[in-house]
Design a protein around this motif. Structure first.
Motif, PDB file in Angstrom:
ATOM      1  N   LEU A 419     136.115  43.874 -90.665  1.00 21.28           N
ATOM      2  CA  LEU A 419     137.262  44.142 -91.520  1.00 21.28           C
ATOM      3  C   LEU A 419     138.371  43.118 -91.328  1.00 21.28           C
ATOM      4  CD1 LEU A 419     137.559  48.044 -91.296  1.00 21.28           C
ATOM      5  CD2 LEU A 419     136.575  46.678 -93.138  1.00 21.28           C
ATOM      6  N   LYS A 420     138.271  42.275 -90.313  1.00 21.68           N
ATOM      7  CA  LYS A 420     139.326  41.301 -90.030  1.00 21.68           C
ATOM      8  C   LYS A 420     138.810  39.876 -90.219  1.00 21.68           C
ATOM      9  CE  LYS A 420     141.912  44.265 -86.858  1.00 21.68           C
ATOM     10  NZ  LYS A 420     142.552  44.387 -85.527  1.00 21.68           N
ATOM     11  N   VAL A 421     138.055  39.689 -91.268  1.00 20.63           N
ATOM     12  CA  VAL A 421     137.488  38.384 -91.549  1.00 20.63           C
ATOM     13  C   VAL A 421     138.496  37.567 -92.328  1.00 20.63           C
ATOM     14  CG1 VAL A 421     135.629  37.153 -92.701  1.00 20.63           C
ATOM     15  CG2 VAL A 421     135.165  39.299 -91.532  1.00 20.63           C
ATOM     16  N   THR A 422     138.796  36.383 -91.845  1.00 18.56           N
ATOM     17  CA  THR A 422     139.734  35.492 -92.499  1.00 18.56           C
ATOM     18  C   THR A 422     139.010  34.641 -93.545  1.00 18.56           C
ATOM     19  OG1 THR A 422     139.409  33.743 -90.876  1.00 18.56           O
ATOM     20  CG2 THR A 422     141.098  35.406 -90.395  1.00 18.56           C
ATOM     21  N   PRO A 423     139.748  33.998 -94.462  1.00 18.77           N
ATOM     22  CA  PRO A 423     139.084  33.099 -95.418  1.00 18.77           C
ATOM     23  C   PRO A 423     138.263  32.002 -94.740  1.00 18.77           C
ATOM     24  CG  PRO A 423     141.326  33.569 -96.128  1.00 18.77           C
ATOM     25  CD  PRO A 423     141.174  34.172 -94.769  1.00 18.77           C
ATOM     26  N   SER A 424     138.739  31.473 -93.628  1.00 15.67           N
ATOM     27  CA  SER A 424     137.988  30.423 -92.934  1.00 15.67           C
ATOM     28  C   SER A 424     136.654  30.937 -92.403  1.00 15.67           C
ATOM     29  CB  SER A 424     138.821  29.852 -91.792  1.00 15.67           C
ATOM     30  OG  SER A 424     139.982  29.216 -92.276  1.00 15.67           O
ATOM     31  N   LEU A 425     136.636  32.177 -91.898  1.00 10.15           N
ATOM     32  CA  LEU A 425     135.391  32.737 -91.377  1.00 10.15           C
ATOM     33  C   LEU A 425     134.410  33.033 -92.500  1.00 10.15           C
ATOM     34  CD1 LEU A 425     136.762  35.130 -88.603  1.00 10.15           C
ATOM     35  CD2 LEU A 425     135.721  32.886 -88.327  1.00 10.15           C
ATOM     36  N   VAL A 426     134.904  33.452 -93.658  1.00  8.01           N
ATOM     37  CA  VAL A 426     134.012  33.668 -94.803  1.00  8.01           C
ATOM     38  C   VAL A 426     133.429  32.342 -95.264  1.00  8.01           C
ATOM     39  CG1 VAL A 426     133.836  34.581 -97.136  1.00  8.01           C
ATOM     40  CG2 VAL A 426     135.322  35.700 -95.492  1.00  8.01           C
ATOM     41  N   GLN A 427     134.251  31.306 -95.313  1.00 12.06           N
ATOM     42  CA  GLN A 427     133.765  29.996 -95.719  1.00 12.06           C
ATOM     43  C   GLN A 427     132.707  29.479 -94.747  1.00 12.06           C
ATOM     44  OE1 GLN A 427     136.675  26.789 -95.664  1.00 12.06           O
ATOM     45  NE2 GLN A 427     135.861  25.982 -97.581  1.00 12.06           N
ATOM     46  N   ARG A 428     132.846  29.815 -93.483  1.00  7.84           N
ATOM     47  CA  ARG A 428     131.895  29.370 -92.470  1.00  7.84           C
ATOM     48  C   ARG A 428     130.527  30.008 -92.659  1.00  7.84           C
ATOM     49  NH1 ARG A 428     134.036  30.043 -86.434  1.00  7.84           N
ATOM     50  NH2 ARG A 428     135.720  28.805 -87.417  1.00  7.84           N
ATOM     51  N   ASP A 429     130.490  31.219 -93.222  1.00  9.00           N
ATOM     52  CA  ASP A 429     129.233  31.941 -93.391  1.00  9.00           C
ATOM     53  C   ASP A 429     128.778  32.008 -94.843  1.00  9.00           C
ATOM     54  OD1 ASP A 429     127.109  33.478 -92.210  1.00  9.00           O
ATOM     55  OD2 ASP A 429     128.015  35.299 -93.026  1.00  9.00           O
ATOM     56  N   PHE A 430     129.483  31.335 -95.733  1.00  6.18           N
ATOM     57  CA  PHE A 430     129.177  31.471 -97.166  1.00  6.18           C
ATOM     58  C   PHE A 430     127.826  30.854 -97.509  1.00  6.18           C
ATOM     59  CE2 PHE A 430     129.619  30.693-101.720  1.00  6.18           C
ATOM     60  CZ  PHE A 430     130.175  31.884-102.143  1.00  6.18           C
ATOM     61  N   TYR A 431     127.445  29.780 -96.840  1.00  8.28           N
ATOM     62  CA  TYR A 431     126.141  29.158 -97.131  1.00  8.28           C
ATOM     63  C   TYR A 431     125.002  30.131 -96.859  1.00  8.28           C
ATOM     64  CZ  TYR A 431     122.094  26.114 -96.634  1.00  8.28           C
ATOM     65  OH  TYR A 431     120.844  25.567 -96.744  1.00  8.28           O
ATOM     66  N   ARG A 432     125.084  30.873 -95.769  1.00 10.13           N
ATOM     67  CA  ARG A 432     124.023  31.844 -95.455  1.00 10.13           C
ATOM     68  C   ARG A 432     123.975  32.936 -96.509  1.00 10.13           C
ATOM     69  NH1 ARG A 432     123.724  36.781 -93.843  1.00 10.13           N
ATOM     70  NH2 ARG A 432     126.002  36.913 -93.722  1.00 10.13           N
ATOM     71  N   ILE A 433     125.152  33.388 -96.976  1.00  6.10           N
ATOM     72  CA  ILE A 433     125.197  34.468 -97.955  1.00  6.10           C
ATOM     73  C   ILE A 433     124.514  34.044 -99.252  1.00  6.10           C
ATOM     74  CG2 ILE A 433     126.749  35.896 -99.335  1.00  6.10           C
ATOM     75  CD1 ILE A 433     128.759  35.755 -97.052  1.00  6.10           C
ATOM     76  N   ILE A 434     124.858  32.866 -99.763  1.00  4.87           N
ATOM     77  CA  ILE A 434     124.278  32.418-101.031  1.00  4.87           C
ATOM     78  C   ILE A 434     122.809  32.064-100.854  1.00  4.87           C
ATOM     79  CG2 ILE A 434     124.450  30.705-102.873  1.00  4.87           C
ATOM     80  CD1 ILE A 434     126.691  32.790-102.777  1.00  4.87           C
ATOM     81  N   SER A 435     122.441  31.530 -99.711  1.00  9.02           N
ATOM     82  CA  SER A 435     121.036  31.182 -99.478  1.00  9.02           C
ATOM     83  C   SER A 435     120.150  32.420 -99.489  1.00  9.02           C
ATOM     84  CB  SER A 435     120.892  30.442 -98.151  1.00  9.02           C
ATOM     85  OG  SER A 435     121.621  29.234 -98.177  1.00  9.02           O
ATOM     86  N   SER A 436     120.686  33.543 -99.010  1.00  9.25           N
ATOM     87  CA  SER A 436     119.889  34.764 -98.963  1.00  9.25           C
ATOM     88  C   SER A 436     119.943  35.547-100.275  1.00  9.25           C
ATOM     89  CB  SER A 436     120.372  35.655 -97.813  1.00  9.25           C
ATOM     90  OG  SER A 436     121.746  35.988 -97.987  1.00  9.25           O
ATOM     91  N   LEU A 437     121.066  35.498-100.992  1.00 10.08           N
ATOM     92  CA  LEU A 437     121.208  36.280-102.225  1.00 10.08           C
ATOM     93  C   LEU A 437     120.850  35.489-103.470  1.00 10.08           C
ATOM     94  CD1 LEU A 437     124.543  38.219-101.574  1.00 10.08           C
ATOM     95  CD2 LEU A 437     122.209  38.930-101.090  1.00 10.08           C
ATOM     96  N   GLY A 438     120.888  34.175-103.405  1.00  4.07           N
ATOM     97  CA  GLY A 438     120.571  33.358-104.571  1.00  4.07           C
ATOM     98  C   GLY A 438     121.784  33.145-105.457  1.00  4.07           C
ATOM     99  N   THR A 439     121.583  32.386-106.514  1.00  8.72           N
ATOM    100  CA  THR A 439     122.652  32.040-107.436  1.00  8.72           C
ATOM    101  C   THR A 439     122.163  32.208-108.866  1.00  8.72           C
ATOM    102  OG1 THR A 439     124.074  30.230-108.210  1.00  8.72           O
ATOM    103  CG2 THR A 439     121.946  29.623-107.287  1.00  8.72           C
ATOM    104  N   PRO A 440     123.028  32.613-109.778  1.00  5.20           N
ATOM    105  CA  PRO A 440     122.616  32.715-111.189  1.00  5.20           C
ATOM    106  C   PRO A 440     122.431  31.367-111.866  1.00  5.20           C
ATOM    107  CG  PRO A 440     124.935  33.281-110.943  1.00  5.20           C
ATOM    108  CD  PRO A 440     124.379  33.145-109.568  1.00  5.20           C
ATOM    109  N   ALA A 441     122.866  30.272-111.237  1.00  8.31           N
ATOM    110  CA  ALA A 441     122.709  28.949-111.824  1.00  8.31           C
ATOM    111  C   ALA A 441     121.237  28.547-111.844  1.00  8.31           C
ATOM    112  CB  ALA A 441     123.526  27.921-111.043  1.00  8.31           C
TER     113      ALA A 441
END
Length: 482
Positions: A419-441
């Motif tokens: 619950l205390k995730v900062t924007p920098s921490l989300v950016q650090r893990d964003f590649y893993r999130i998109i790699s696992s969920l995919g993209t509509p592009a």
């Protein structure tokens, strides 16, 4: 987080990204991958280097074409629809208030310096803070006005998040408050806005305490503005006629006794007082005192009849155990027809969230390359600024799916603080999130190489533009600020 909650968050995130993908318009595949590349950027220090990100599967020329064709020019008939579609996507990410009974918004302007862009038009002298004491806070370039929603602490875990709703360049022939008024009017009355016909609060710094700005905001029935004012302002109490009626000729009296913020002898006993204690992050105990005066007025003009709009004046003081002021006290005006629905504590906490905008600007310039795109075309620069705002919203939507990945020297971070995730921490893990969920592009399809420029062809040199110096205020304009 349970598996059901995680599955619901994943479904919401995918649905929102599909909605975003459909609203991107021209070159949506390139733009979608560019947003993901920007949202997961950890190394690139230039816009061209974003094409090396694994989430961007196209060449660098597709990156630039996506930026150029992202939005039509403002004069194009399709431009309003494109902006409305993007606003509908972003406004859907604003959570409904739970702990407080109002929506909270903030407005501010940020500089985009371009001192060496001789071929970029409409440049002017802009305000930019300077870290070296004694140097003038002036630069050459553009300025952008941003309006953002400020979610409550239960949604952010006391982390500084802001949801940018609108970003617009301030042209050389306009002022920051003029552009902000246009943005706020659109935001308040947009059909897809969840806060329509509900109580909303706007917080801003002293730049927006001018009559020209407040005179427009008070016309909104469901809006309360909390604006900081400088400590040299002079206000007036509302004139109360005596009980014995006296016939007098001339103009009726509107203003009573002076209330000079610099002269303590002109202050009366406050109508409301709130006192409490709090502890800073370093364990220091401090005292908070909020004093409030009702029914105060500011001098108006023929154009701005401010005597019709009384407001509450708040003084916020923070002192230590010895009664000594820790910081310089601040003055706030609370204006709007529904201002009495807010307590003193509500007003203070709402204005305290205005500083989340400063964190947003810093993060955007340091991590999202907000002011790093150099181009001689104004509309391309504006498109890039809009893309950085969308990239930040992309991070906001992914915050519940992010896992804290601490560096070896970040022992204070734990993977349980979801619950205390900062924007920098989300950016650090964003590649893993998109790699696992995919993209509509869709995947890129190679179409060969362009023949390029014809040999011997010479392009005409671009026109060089002078820096525009805004005219000084006339006497009437200066009187509006006082």
């Amino acid at each position: 987080m349970t598996n059901q909650e995680l599955a619901a968050d994943v479904q919401d995130f995918r649905a929102w990204r599909n909605h975003l993908y459909q609203a991107l318009g021209s070159r949506r595949c390139s733009v979608m991958e560019l947003l993901d590349s920007l949202s997961s950027n950890l190394q690139a220090s230039s816009v061209a280097a974003l094409s090396l990100n694994p989430l961007f599967r196209r060449d660098y020329n597709s990156l630039y074409k996506g930026i150029q064709d992202f939005l039509p020019t403002p004069s194009h008939p399709d431009y309003p629809k494109a902006i409305d579609d993007l606003f509908s996507v972003v406004s859907a990410t604003v959570p409904d208030p739970v702990e407080r009974h109002f929506y909270l918004f903030g407005v501010d302007a940020t500089p985009c310096p371009r001192p060496y862009s001789a071929t970029l038009s409409d440049k002017s002298y802009i305000y930019q803070p300077n870290t070296i004491k004694g140097n003038k806070p002036v630069n050459i370039g553009h300025s952008y006005s941003v309006v953002a929603a400020l979610p409550e602490a239960s949604e952010t875990g006391n982390v500084s998040w802001a949801i940018p709703l609108s970003g617009q360049r301030v042209s050389a022939d306009k002022k920051d408050i003029d552009v902000a008024q246009t943005q706020l009017t659109t935001i308040y009355h947009h059909e897809s806005a969840p806060w329509k016909d509900k109580l909303s609060v706007l917080v801003a710094d002293s730049l927006y305490s001018q009559r020209a700005f407040l005179n427009q905001q008070v016309n909104e029935d469901n809006l309360v503005s909390i604006i900081r004012v400088k400590s040299n302002r002079v206000f007036y109490r509302k004139f109360i006629p005596s009980d014995s009626p006296k016939k007098s000729s001339g103009h009726p009296r509107w203003y009573g006794d002076r209330f000079d913020l610099k002269d303590e002898t002109t202050w009366s006993q406050p109508d409301e007082v709130f006192q409490s204690t709090f502890t800073t992050k370093r364990g220091r105990n401090l005292n908070l005192k909020i004093s409030g005066w009702n029914q105060l007025l500011m001098k108006g003009t023929k154009e701005y009849k401010m005597h019709k709009y009384p407001f509450r004046l708040l003084q916020v003081m923070v002192s230590d155990d010895m009664g000594k002021s820790v910081w310089k006290h601040i003055w706030l005006i609370v204006i709007g027809s529904r201002r009495h629905e807010l307590s003193l504590q509500d007003c203070h906490q709402a204005y305290g969230q205005r500083y989340d905008l400063e964190h947003f600007f810093r993060f955007g310039k340091q991590k999202l390359l907000m002011t790093t795109y150099f181009t001689p075309e104004i509309n391309h620069e504006e498109n890039w600024f809009q893309l950085t705002l969308l990239a930040y919203v992309n991070l906001w939507q992914a915050r519940k799916l992010a896992t804290v990945l601490p560096r070896p020297w970040e022992g204070y971070l734990t993977q349980t603080e979801s619950l205390k995730v900062t924007p920098s921490l989300v950016q650090r893990d964003f590649y893993r999130i998109i790699s696992s969920l995919g993209t509509p592009a869709q995947s890129p399809k190679r179409r060969g190489y362009s023949p390029g420029r014809i040999k011997g062809e010479k392009k005409e040199p671009r026109t060089r533009h002078k820096v525009i110096k805004k005219q000084p205020f006339c006497k009437n304009q200066k009187s509006q600020v006082s």
